[in-house]
Design a protein around this motif. Structure first.
Motif, mmCIF file in Angstrom:
data_model
loop_
_atom_site.group_PDB
_atom_site.id
_atom_site.type_symbol
_atom_site.label_atom_id
_atom_site.label_comp_id
_atom_site.label_asym_id
_atom_site.label_seq_id
_atom_site.Cartn_x
_atom_site.Cartn_y
_atom_site.Cartn_z
ATOM 1 N N PHE A 25 0.867 -1.184 0.000
ATOM 2 C CA PHE A 25 0.000 0.000 0.000
ATOM 3 C C PHE A 25 0.892 1.219 0.000
ATOM 4 O O PHE A 25 1.993 1.201 0.573
ATOM 5 C CB PHE A 25 -0.892 0.042 1.246
ATOM 6 C CG PHE A 25 -1.979 -0.995 1.248
ATOM 7 C CD1 PHE A 25 -3.007 -0.934 0.332
ATOM 8 C CD2 PHE A 25 -1.967 -2.038 2.171
ATOM 9 C CE1 PHE A 25 -4.020 -1.887 0.337
ATOM 10 C CE2 PHE A 25 -2.970 -2.989 2.178
ATOM 11 C CZ PHE A 25 -4.003 -2.906 1.253
ATOM 12 N N LEU A 27 1.354 4.678 1.518
ATOM 13 C CA LEU A 27 0.855 5.498 2.622
ATOM 14 C C LEU A 27 1.170 6.958 2.310
ATOM 15 O O LEU A 27 2.310 7.299 1.986
ATOM 16 C CB LEU A 27 1.543 5.113 3.933
ATOM 17 C CG LEU A 27 1.263 3.699 4.452
ATOM 18 C CD1 LEU A 27 1.996 3.479 5.758
ATOM 19 C CD2 LEU A 27 -0.238 3.493 4.644
ATOM 20 N N PHE A 51 4.135 0.625 2.020
ATOM 21 C CA PHE A 51 3.946 -0.209 3.203
ATOM 22 C C PHE A 51 3.546 -1.601 2.739
ATOM 23 O O PHE A 51 2.618 -1.756 1.940
ATOM 24 C CB PHE A 51 2.844 0.400 4.082
ATOM 25 C CG PHE A 51 2.524 -0.462 5.256
ATOM 26 C CD1 PHE A 51 3.329 -0.435 6.382
ATOM 27 C CD2 PHE A 51 1.443 -1.342 5.216
ATOM 28 C CE1 PHE A 51 3.051 -1.261 7.466
ATOM 29 C CE2 PHE A 51 1.171 -2.169 6.289
ATOM 30 C CZ PHE A 51 1.977 -2.124 7.416
ATOM 31 N N ALA A 53 1.798 -4.777 3.423
ATOM 32 C CA ALA A 53 0.824 -5.412 4.329
ATOM 33 C C ALA A 53 0.969 -6.932 4.304
ATOM 34 O O ALA A 53 0.680 -7.610 5.285
ATOM 35 C CB ALA A 53 -0.598 -5.009 3.950
ATOM 36 N N HIS A 72 -2.349 -10.348 15.278
ATOM 37 C CA HIS A 72 -2.554 -9.032 15.900
ATOM 38 C C HIS A 72 -3.233 -8.071 14.929
ATOM 39 O O HIS A 72 -3.250 -8.309 13.721
ATOM 40 C CB HIS A 72 -1.203 -8.432 16.297
ATOM 41 C CG HIS A 72 -0.568 -9.161 17.432
ATOM 42 N ND1 HIS A 72 -1.068 -9.118 18.703
ATOM 43 C CD2 HIS A 72 0.525 -9.944 17.474
ATOM 44 C CE1 HIS A 72 -0.308 -9.865 19.486
ATOM 45 N NE2 HIS A 72 0.656 -10.384 18.767
ATOM 46 N N ASN A 73 -3.704 -6.938 15.465
ATOM 47 C CA ASN A 73 -4.233 -5.873 14.608
ATOM 48 C C ASN A 73 -3.156 -5.467 13.607
ATOM 49 O O ASN A 73 -1.998 -5.296 13.965
ATOM 50 C CB ASN A 73 -4.584 -4.621 15.449
ATOM 51 C CG ASN A 73 -5.756 -4.872 16.378
ATOM 52 O OD1 ASN A 73 -5.669 -4.634 17.565
ATOM 53 N ND2 ASN A 73 -6.842 -5.367 15.835
ATOM 54 N N GLY A 74 -3.571 -5.347 12.375
ATOM 55 C CA GLY A 74 -2.643 -4.874 11.349
ATOM 56 C C GLY A 74 -1.721 -5.940 10.801
ATOM 57 O O GLY A 74 -0.768 -5.637 10.071
ATOM 58 N N SER A 75 -1.969 -7.208 11.127
ATOM 59 C CA SER A 75 -1.039 -8.256 10.675
ATOM 60 C C SER A 75 -1.306 -8.678 9.224
ATOM 61 O O SER A 75 -0.511 -9.413 8.645
ATOM 62 C CB SER A 75 -1.122 -9.472 11.600
ATOM 63 O OG SER A 75 -2.456 -9.916 11.704
ATOM 64 N N GLY A 76 -2.422 -8.221 8.645
ATOM 65 C CA GLY A 76 -2.665 -8.495 7.225
ATOM 66 C C GLY A 76 -3.821 -9.443 6.941
ATOM 67 O O GLY A 76 -4.034 -9.826 5.793
ATOM 68 N N LYS A 77 -4.590 -9.790 7.968
ATOM 69 C CA LYS A 77 -5.677 -10.767 7.800
ATOM 70 C C LYS A 77 -6.744 -10.272 6.815
ATOM 71 O O LYS A 77 -7.096 -10.971 5.863
ATOM 72 C CB LYS A 77 -6.344 -11.056 9.162
ATOM 73 C CG LYS A 77 -5.372 -11.464 10.248
ATOM 74 C CD LYS A 77 -6.085 -11.731 11.562
ATOM 75 C CE LYS A 77 -6.717 -10.519 12.196
ATOM 76 N NZ LYS A 77 -5.771 -9.500 12.683
ATOM 77 N N SER A 78 -7.236 -9.039 7.064
ATOM 78 C CA SER A 78 -8.303 -8.512 6.203
ATOM 79 C C SER A 78 -7.782 -8.305 4.790
ATOM 80 O O SER A 78 -8.504 -8.532 3.816
ATOM 81 C CB SER A 78 -8.823 -7.176 6.740
ATOM 82 O OG SER A 78 -9.274 -7.348 8.041
ATOM 83 N N THR A 79 -6.528 -7.888 4.682
ATOM 84 C CA THR A 79 -5.943 -7.681 3.354
ATOM 85 C C THR A 79 -5.952 -9.000 2.584
ATOM 86 O O THR A 79 -6.326 -9.040 1.415
ATOM 87 C CB THR A 79 -4.496 -7.151 3.489
ATOM 88 O OG1 THR A 79 -4.541 -5.951 4.265
ATOM 89 C CG2 THR A 79 -3.879 -6.869 2.139
ATOM 90 N N HIS A 216 -11.078 -12.220 16.045
ATOM 91 C CA HIS A 216 -10.191 -12.115 17.204
ATOM 92 C C HIS A 216 -10.647 -13.069 18.303
ATOM 93 O O HIS A 216 -10.019 -13.135 19.362
ATOM 94 C CB HIS A 216 -10.143 -10.674 17.713
ATOM 95 C CG HIS A 216 -9.342 -9.779 16.808
ATOM 96 N ND1 HIS A 216 -7.965 -9.745 16.841
ATOM 97 C CD2 HIS A 216 -9.703 -8.959 15.809
ATOM 98 C CE1 HIS A 216 -7.532 -8.903 15.921
ATOM 99 N NE2 HIS A 216 -8.572 -8.417 15.273
HETATM 100 N N1 LIG Z 1 -6.130 0.550 1.710
HETATM 101 C C1 LIG Z 1 -5.063 0.631 2.497
HETATM 102 N N2 LIG Z 1 -4.153 1.624 2.356
HETATM 103 C C2 LIG Z 1 -3.071 1.704 3.152
HETATM 104 N N3 LIG Z 1 -2.764 0.796 4.119
HETATM 105 C C3 LIG Z 1 -3.624 -0.197 4.311
HETATM 106 C C4 LIG Z 1 -4.818 -0.354 3.514
HETATM 107 N N4 LIG Z 1 -5.471 -1.466 3.932
HETATM 108 C C5 LIG Z 1 -4.730 -1.968 4.946
HETATM 109 N N5 LIG Z 1 -3.629 -1.223 5.171
HETATM 110 C C6 LIG Z 1 -2.588 -1.479 6.165
HETATM 111 O O1 LIG Z 1 -2.155 -2.814 6.028
HETATM 112 C C7 LIG Z 1 -1.905 -3.395 7.304
HETATM 113 C C8 LIG Z 1 -2.712 -4.679 7.436
HETATM 114 O O2 LIG Z 1 -4.076 -4.331 7.549
HETATM 115 P P1 LIG Z 1 -5.216 -5.426 7.706
HETATM 116 O O3 LIG Z 1 -6.516 -4.677 7.763
HETATM 117 O O4 LIG Z 1 -5.059 -6.462 6.678
HETATM 118 O O5 LIG Z 1 -4.849 -6.032 9.120
HETATM 119 P P2 LIG Z 1 -5.697 -7.020 10.033
HETATM 120 O O6 LIG Z 1 -4.770 -8.114 10.429
HETATM 121 O O7 LIG Z 1 -6.971 -7.395 9.360
HETATM 122 O O8 LIG Z 1 -5.972 -6.088 11.271
HETATM 123 P P3 LIG Z 1 -7.242 -6.013 12.286
HETATM 124 O O9 LIG Z 1 -7.130 -7.195 13.197
HETATM 125 O O10 LIG Z 1 -6.997 -4.728 13.007
HETATM 126 O O11 LIG Z 1 -8.496 -5.985 11.453
HETATM 127 C C9 LIG Z 1 -2.270 -2.333 8.340
HETATM 128 O O12 LIG Z 1 -1.087 -1.708 8.783
HETATM 129 C C10 LIG Z 1 -3.135 -1.366 7.575
HETATM 130 O O13 LIG Z 1 -2.966 -0.056 8.048
#
Ligand SMILES: Nc1ncnc2c1ncn2[C@@H]1O[C@H](COP(=O)(O)OP(=O)(O)OP(=O)(O)O)[C@@H](O)[C@H]1O
Length: 435
Positions: A25, A27, A51, A53, A72-79, A216
């Motif tokens: 991504f 930033l 960045f 992800a 953890h939060n931000g580890s990349g799961k949703s991505t 979570h």
């Molecule tokens: N569209 C985007 N633009 C910039 N950075 C992004 C974007 N989408 C996600 N990120 C970054 O990528 C990283 C992974 O995000 P992601 O949402 O995949 O984490 P996650 O493991 O699902 O977190 P959570 O448990 O908080 O939902 C984070 O640091 C987030 O800020």
């Protein structure tokens, strides 16, 4: 529990193949530090940075299995889920989904705000490649599942977040998905709806739908999922049977928190809780007792005798009570009360219940209360301590110490304590009760 109702012959081929996937991504940092930068577009462009992800993830999600993604939060799961759903493209690597993917990701994603709930059902169905006839056949069930009969012909822009989740989940699970991917959103619904969602997920799982779930709730992963992957900072830390992955993850989280607690203790120079007469007992019974013996502190020790800021369910541990006596006392019993944060007393061990009374010489000393397997479930407990001699109170401190209990494995049992016990089945041939 997690494998018994999965068909044994479930094929192992992948429903989703993830090959060396990265996701970058850009930033944009809009922070402007001086006037020149505020007016210079070139300076501003320089402030964007890349960045990563996801940093090279390779993973196969087997067909017909329920697969959890934790981290953890931000580890990349949703991505990762968004890449599987085709919402994002990987920066490099490949993702292949073998089957119709139905996704339940962000709140309201895939809905057209001006259209009614009903029209959004048609829209979503057609995106999933279903004919109008197929959607019509599922319509009543979707509306009934969502519980939105009254609002189904109202534009979804007026829906609450809970209503979005209801409709989104009803669509996702009722339009015959082959691969269902779900991000945390279910947590937005109320208790009854969540229960219905989970019942339905169990049903889909039984039918052989591949389910990928980000949550979570580690207990949910351990209960519902066959396998799990643990993402950490965009890389795959572990993949395997759900319970094993969750246990590893929990141990790592506990270790990290213990290290943070130790660092905090080192910074403050305090390793145990010390009670003095000046302590305030706001809202509690004040300290009582004649004072020949005074409890001076409590420590929590793990099975290796190492002091801990928290103890673990199911593990051996010791509560050490330090004291100071002004004279020799021949017959002292010590007692503890573990009061859960909800106010319920979970346990009240006392050395006097057994044969243990102690001869306490004048001076300082300590007694240990040791259990082989801590039955308290995760949570916060307040400890009271007493030193008495046959009803004569030397010292009593009410709920002055905080004990944090964590889980090192997944605790799905409800209640304040984990009851030790064995289950055994008796068939007709076996005696009903063993003497
Ligand atoms: N569209 C985007 N633009 C910039 N950075 C992004 C974007 N989408 C996600 N990120 C970054 O990528 C990283 C992974 O995000 P992601 O949402 O995949 O984490 P996650 O493991 O699902 O977190 P959570 O448990 O908080 O939902 C984070 O640091 C987030 O800020």
């Amino acid at each position: 529990m997690q494998t018994e109702d999965v068909p044994e012959e479930a094929p192992r081929e992948a429903a989703i193949s993830v090959r060396d996937v990265t996701k970058k991504f850009r930033l944009h940092n809009d922070r402007k530090t001086n006037v020149k930068e505020m007016f210079s577009s070139r300076e501003r462009r320089n402030r964007s940075e890349d960045f990563w992800a996801l940093k090279g993830v390779t993973l196969d999600i087997p067909r017909g299995r329920t697969f959890g993604l934790i981290g953890h939060n931000g580890s990349g799961k949703s991505t990762l889920l968004k890449l599987v759903a085709g919402i994002h493209r990987p920066s490099s690597g490949s993702i292949t989904a073998h089957g119709r993917v139905s996704a339940m990701l962000e709140l309201g994603a895939g809905f057209h705000p001006e259209m009614s709930g009903r029209d959004n059902i048609y829209l979503n169905g057609s995106i999933l490649g279903m004919t109008r006839k197929q959607i019509d056949a599922a319509m009543d069930e979707i509306i009934a599942f969502s519980g939105l009969e009254e609002f189904i012909d109202t534009p979804v822009k007026v829906y609450s977040s809970g209503m979005y989740v209801r409709l989104g989940f009803a669509i996702a699970v009722n339009l015959e998905p082959e691969i269902l991917i779900i991000d945390e959103v279910i947590a937005v619904g109320d208790e009854a709806f969540q229960r219905r969602c989970f019942d339905h997920l169990y049903e889909l799982r039984r039918k052989g739908v591949t389910i990928v779930l980000v949550t979570h709730s580690l207990a949910l992963v351990a209960d519902l999922c066959d396998e799990a992957a643990w993402l950490d900072g965009g890389t795959l830390k572990r993949v395997g049977p759900a319970r094993e992955v969750v246990d590893d993850y929990l141990s790592a989280v506990n270790e990290r928190e213990a290290a943070a607690d130790d660092a905090e203790a080192a910074a403050t120079g305090q390793t145990d809780v010390v009670v003095t007469d000046d302590d305030e007992f706001e809202g509690r019974t004040p300290r009582r007792g004649s004072g020949e013996i005074r409890v001076t502190g409590i420590q929590f020790l793990d099975q290796d005798g190492v002091e801990r800021k928290f103890l673990s369910t199911g593990r051996p541990c010791t509560v050490r009570i330090s004291y100071q006596a002004t004279e020799d006392l021949p017959d002292v019993t010590f007692g503890l009360a573990f009061v859960h944060e909800s106010g319920v007393q979970a346990a009240g061990p006392n050395s006097g219940y057994g044969p243990d009374t102690f001869v306490v010489p004048a001076g300082t000393g300590a007694v240990d209360y040791t259990v082989d397997s801590l039955p308290l479930q995760p949570g916060e407990f307040l400890l009271s301590v007493a030193a008495v001699d046959k009803g004569h109170m030397y010292d009593y401190i009410d709920r002055a110490f905080v004990l944090k209990v964590r889980a090192e494995d997944v605790v799905t049992e409800p209640g304040l304590v984990r009851m030790p016990g064995r289950w055994r089945q008796h068939t007709a041939a076996a005696p009903a009760i063993e003497q």
